[in-house]
Design an enzyme around this catalytic site. Structure first.
Site, short mmCIF file in Angstrom:
data_model
loop_
_atom_site.label_atom_id
_atom_site.label_comp_id
_atom_site.label_asym_id
_atom_site.label_seq_id
_atom_site.Cartn_x
_atom_site.Cartn_y
_atom_site.Cartn_z
N TYR A 1 38.85 -25.50 -39.25
CA TYR A 1 37.59 -26.23 -39.32
C TYR A 1 37.04 -26.37 -40.74
CZ TYR A 1 38.46 -25.35 -34.53
OH TYR A 1 39.10 -25.30 -33.32
N ASP B 1 42.53 -21.82 -38.41
CA ASP B 1 41.22 -21.17 -38.49
C ASP B 1 41.35 -19.67 -38.75
OD1 ASP B 1 42.31 -20.76 -36.00
OD2 ASP B 1 40.63 -21.61 -34.87
N GLY C 1 36.93 -25.06 -25.23
CA GLY C 1 37.12 -24.81 -26.65
C GLY C 1 37.67 -25.97 -27.44
N ASP D 1 30.66 -28.29 -26.16
CA ASP D 1 31.90 -27.92 -26.86
C ASP D 1 32.97 -28.99 -26.72
OD1 ASP D 1 31.07 -25.59 -27.93
OD2 ASP D 1 32.37 -24.27 -26.76
N ASP E 1 46.54 -18.70 -34.27
CA ASP E 1 45.17 -19.19 -34.34
C ASP E 1 44.23 -17.99 -34.31
OD1 ASP E 1 42.60 -20.40 -33.09
OD2 ASP E 1 43.85 -22.20 -33.24
N HIS F 1 43.44 -24.04 -25.54
CA HIS F 1 42.44 -23.51 -24.60
C HIS F 1 42.34 -24.28 -23.29
CE1 HIS F 1 41.00 -20.75 -27.60
NE2 HIS F 1 40.59 -21.70 -28.42
N HIS G 1 41.67 -17.74 -32.58
CA HIS G 1 41.22 -17.60 -31.19
C HIS G 1 42.41 -17.31 -30.26
CE1 HIS G 1 38.15 -20.20 -33.15
NE2 HIS G 1 37.33 -19.43 -32.48
#
Length: 426
Positions: free
Chosen positions: A300, A261, A145, A95, A172, A137, A174
């Site tokens: 992304y 994202d 991440g 990652d 986000d 992250h 996430h």
């Protein structure tokens, strides 16, 4: 209503030239696409453009452990096989790969957020933008991440030198776990994250029950959402929670992480937000007229990232943009319709009215425990970090000359413009 906002915008052309690897979803090239779209719309003429300084290891170590920062400086694709234990300890690998110019990449995006915070602190602007930042992250001692250095934490620490309370908002897809974790035990930073939660979705944290601890209890707010949330549900929830948070917490500055994202059709996302729906959050936060630091984050499907952050730059500048994308170096990526806005998606919305209502009730109930804005014993403000001078005589002519150094020597026509707003914060 104050006069028109003064906007500072941070960008370094080198940030988009790094490459995470062939199958990796993170494409820093999206930052070049965003910048050139901003240029194509002429938005650069309405704000001050700065090239950020490259963050020094001592600045990164204000949050990160010095051994981790030192390792990031030392590691490269050629020598990474020599350090299997450290690679595992610092969570580097699939990652978070080691790639060419990794540390320089971290220095640029972290330097942008630190510089943005300093300009706000010194009242040199009302809003500061660093689309390269927002890597939420990264933890104190390890990468996570796709994030290595947590520029947001560094920027917030800088803001705390001048502001008793800082509000962090994250849209986000996430959970903003690295920022929440950094300030989980303090009431001087309130973190509010809107994100997908459940189904083992990364990073797996961000339940509504995670509210902070000790002095930070009730100062971490999590808004866990399911697949398919749409503009109207998201915006209603966002406005309700953020207006109550600002009323009760009374922050001196706001940091807004605009991870793209959460847009419909993102390669890693699962929401149905249109660009207008995402941008509505930016518009709403801007209306509070509180010093505002805006960063990027995830995203992304790179052409949609560029679209989104360009629209949001326009909103911060109170500028409506025509939907037809003007000619620019990356025009082919916006085929076939060459339009700026993208509509919402068609994933089934699993966020029922009763689910959203229950989340809202729990969050507003927790906010009732905060009677009023916490008072902070303000101490003498520490100075900005000492930045050493750059000695041209010590330059090694055999070393590769990077984009930034070349830019210092040559006036570029494509990236900056002549006039009062042509600045270079180096």
């Amino acid at each position: 209503m104050r006069s028109k906002d003064k906007i500072s915008y941070f960008y370094d052309g080198d940030v988009g030239s790094v490459y995470f690897g062939p199958n990796h979803p993170m494409k820093p090239h999206r930052l070049c696409m965003t910048h050139h779209l901003i240029l194509a719309y002429g938005l650069h003429s309405k704000m001050e453009i700065y090239r950020p300084h490259r963050a020094y290891p001592i600045e990164m170590a204000q949050f990160h452990s010095p051994d981790y920062v030192e390792f990031l400086q030392r590691i490269n694709p050629e020598n990474q096989n020599l350090f299997p234990n450290e690679m595992a300890r610092y969570n580097l690998g699939e990652d978070c790969p080691v790639f060419e110019d990794l540390f320089e990449f971290c220095q640029i995006y972290a330097g942008g957020t630190i510089d943005a915070a300093r300009r706000l602190n010194n009242k040199l602007c009302d809003i500061a933008i660093n689309w390269a930042g927002g890597l939420h992250h990264a933890k104190k001692c390890d990468a996570s991440g796709f994030c290595y250095i947590n520029d947001l934490v560094l920027g917030i620490l800088e803001l705390l030198k001048h502001h008793p309370r800082v509000l962090y908002i994250d849209i986000d897809v996430h959970h903003g776990d690295g920022v929440e974790e950094a300030f989980y035990f303090t009431d001087r930073v309130m973190t509010v994250s809107f994100h997908k939660f459940g189904d083992k979705f990364f990073p797996g944290t961000g339940d509504v029950k995670e509210i902070g601890e000790r002095e930070g209890k009730f100062y971490a707010i999590n808004v866990p959402l399911k697949d398919g949330i749409d503009d109207s549900s998201f915006n209603r929830l966002f406005r309700t929670i953020i207006s109550k948070v600002v009323e009760i917490y009374q922050p001196g500055a706001i940091v807004l992480q605009c991870g793209a994202d959460s847009l419909a059709r993102d390669r890693l996302g699962c929401f149905n937000l249109s660009i207008d729906g995402h941008a509505e959050c930016v518009k709403f936060v801007k209306k509070f007229n509180i010093p505002l630091l805006v960063t990027g984050g995830g995203g992304y499907t790179k052409e949609n990232v560029a679209r989104c952050w360009t629209v949001e730059t326009g909103i911060l500048l109170d500028t409506e943009l025509p939907n037809e994308i003007p000619e620019n170096d990356y025009i082919k990526y916006f085929a076939p319709d060459f339009s700026l806005k993208i509509p919402g998606g068609h994933i089934e919305n699993l966020n029922t009215k009763s689910y959203i209502s229950s989340i809202k009730v729990q969050i507003l109930e927790n906010l009732r425990y905060i009677q009023h804005a916490p008072s902070v014993q303000m101490q003498e403000v520490p100075p900005d970090f000492y930045i050493p001078d750059f000695d041209e005589d010590e330059q090694n002519p055999d070393e590769r000359v990077d984009q930034r150094s070349r830019d210092k020597q040559i006036q570029r026509d494509d990236e900056y413009f002549n006039g009062d707003n042509d600045n270079d914060a180096s």
